[in-house]
Design a protein around this motif. Sequence first.
Motif, mmCIF file in Angstrom:
data_model
loop_
_atom_site.group_PDB
_atom_site.id
_atom_site.type_symbol
_atom_site.label_atom_id
_atom_site.label_comp_id
_atom_site.label_asym_id
_atom_site.label_seq_id
_atom_site.Cartn_x
_atom_site.Cartn_y
_atom_site.Cartn_z
ATOM 1 N N SER A 53 0.853 -1.201 0.000
ATOM 2 C CA SER A 53 0.000 0.000 0.000
ATOM 3 C C SER A 53 0.886 1.248 0.000
ATOM 4 O O SER A 53 2.108 1.150 0.190
ATOM 5 N N GLY A 54 0.253 2.396 -0.181
ATOM 6 C CA GLY A 54 0.987 3.660 -0.065
ATOM 7 C C GLY A 54 1.488 3.858 1.357
ATOM 8 O O GLY A 54 2.591 4.386 1.581
ATOM 9 N N THR A 55 0.677 3.442 2.313
ATOM 10 C CA THR A 55 1.055 3.593 3.718
ATOM 11 C C THR A 55 2.315 2.780 4.037
ATOM 12 O O THR A 55 3.249 3.289 4.673
ATOM 13 N N THR A 83 0.366 9.836 5.840
ATOM 14 C CA THR A 83 1.643 10.538 5.674
ATOM 15 C C THR A 83 2.318 10.730 7.031
ATOM 16 O O THR A 83 3.494 10.403 7.220
ATOM 17 N N ASP A 151 5.864 12.217 -0.738
ATOM 18 C CA ASP A 151 4.619 11.459 -0.753
ATOM 19 C C ASP A 151 3.928 11.835 -2.062
ATOM 20 O O ASP A 151 3.325 12.910 -2.171
ATOM 21 N N CYS A 153 1.627 9.947 -3.444
ATOM 22 C CA CYS A 153 0.486 9.014 -3.494
ATOM 23 C C CYS A 153 -0.664 9.544 -4.341
ATOM 24 O O CYS A 153 -1.508 8.792 -4.780
ATOM 25 N N GLN A 154 -0.700 10.880 -4.545
ATOM 26 C CA GLN A 154 -1.782 11.470 -5.342
ATOM 27 C C GLN A 154 -1.251 12.055 -6.651
ATOM 28 O O GLN A 154 -1.946 12.842 -7.290
ATOM 29 N N SER A 175 0.712 5.479 -4.119
ATOM 30 C CA SER A 175 -0.371 4.583 -3.704
ATOM 31 C C SER A 175 -1.149 4.162 -4.941
ATOM 32 O O SER A 175 -1.351 4.966 -5.855
ATOM 33 N N LYS A 180 -7.146 6.349 -6.799
ATOM 34 C CA LYS A 180 -5.970 7.075 -7.298
ATOM 35 C C LYS A 180 -5.937 7.148 -8.828
ATOM 36 O O LYS A 180 -6.730 6.483 -9.497
HETATM 37 C C1 LIG Z 1 -1.281 11.739 0.447
HETATM 38 C C2 LIG Z 1 -1.487 10.294 0.752
HETATM 39 N N1 LIG Z 1 -0.547 9.638 1.453
HETATM 40 C C3 LIG Z 1 -0.661 8.336 1.743
HETATM 41 C C4 LIG Z 1 -1.752 7.601 1.340
HETATM 42 C C5 LIG Z 1 -1.853 6.164 1.744
HETATM 43 O O1 LIG Z 1 -1.984 5.298 0.684
HETATM 44 P P1 LIG Z 1 -2.744 3.890 0.871
HETATM 45 O O2 LIG Z 1 -4.200 4.173 1.039
HETATM 46 O O3 LIG Z 1 -2.437 3.159 -0.400
HETATM 47 O O4 LIG Z 1 -2.156 3.216 2.056
HETATM 48 C C6 LIG Z 1 -2.753 8.243 0.581
HETATM 49 C C7 LIG Z 1 -3.921 7.552 0.058
HETATM 50 O O5 LIG Z 1 -4.756 6.944 0.565
HETATM 51 C C8 LIG Z 1 -2.631 9.617 0.302
HETATM 52 O O6 LIG Z 1 -3.573 10.261 -0.382
#
Ligand SMILES: Cc1ncc(COP(=O)(O)O)c(C=O)c1O
Length: 357
Positions: A53-55, A83, A151, A153-154, A175, A180
């Motif tokens: 995942s992004g996290t 984040t 980050d 992710c977006q 992410s 997304k």
């Molecule tokens: C700015 C940002 N950071 C981190 C994340 C975490 O990604 P994920 O949901 O894939 O864990 C997201 C999205 O959900 C995000 O928008």
Amino acid sequence: MIPIAKPVIGEEEKKAVLEVLESGILAQGPRVKAFENAFANYIGTKHAVATSSGTTALHVALLACRIKSGDEVITTPFTFIATVNAILYCNAKPVFADIDEKTFNIDPEDINEKITRKTKALLIVHLYGQPCDMDAITEICEDYNLRLIEDACQAHGAEYKGRKVGSFGDAACFSFYPTKNMTTGEGGMITTNNKDVAERARLIREHGSRVRYEHLTLGYNYRMTDIAAAIGLVQLGKLEEMNERRIENARKLNEGLKRIKYVTTPYVAPYVKHVFHQYTIRVKNREELVKRLGEAGIGYGIYYPKPIHREKLYLDLGYRDKLPVAEEVSREVLSLPVHPAVKEGDIERIIEVVNGE
Ligand SMILES: Cc1ncc(COP(=O)(O)O)c(C=O)c1O
């Protein structure tokens, strides 16, 4: 109903998943490797490391950059909680810098105010698909010898002065959540030009192990599946086209909404390619507008109703920051559908409803 987000999944993705299921290699395997190579090539970095995942990408990236207990990491309060929580996962301390009033991205001037002897890194967010002020940020990192983690992710495919985000930092995180700009269901990716960071990230993703049952460091199971990677490979091939549709939808929304007095349309900084993960306006009468959108069956999002330092988790940790821009902006932002499945007629309807017609 016009949803606020909708993944674009076609026959190719379905076929790619079936092929994986038939191959019998379901967990991290050859598709993950191929997806990593294709993604690194797309962003323009030497390495990419896929995660679950992004996290988890953020957690691994910080650890791979050797962020540890007692370190301070400066970040934005105006982001998704993952984040900032990723900094807590490392037992390090998030320190908030306020945001820029126009872009909603972290304000380099306020970063300067927040640097102490304990500051080790900046964790910046390219919010809604708009790159941060990278010249100013990289200069701060050089001046104070700080690690930079993006980050992104977006912001898949977003560019700053013609260079893709995800290629500026010691590490960057993406992410692939279904909302997304491209998806794998759940999934994440770390990009880097630093061999040491890439090698550490690969170890940490896999229980600290390179060779089975030899564990060199504390790690986790943060692997991506080959099923997810197969979807990702197809989606990556469509990303540019999907982003162009977002950009075109944003242009049409701008055209219709800029005439409405109480609406501030999104600011796009010069030198950037904004990929409109979100199309976010500012309004003073958000409650009234939200009601109207709801009644008309138009999806909307509030990203984010509270800056992170105002979340209970952070209040309980003792955060009492005053970050006036983030606080004001969080009361006024409203995101409207901009994704590739939004059609011309949907845009007309959105503009009518926002206008109160
Ligand atoms: C700015 C940002 N950071 C981190 C994340 C975490 O990604 P994920 O949901 O894939 O864990 C997201 C999205 O959900 C995000 O928008």
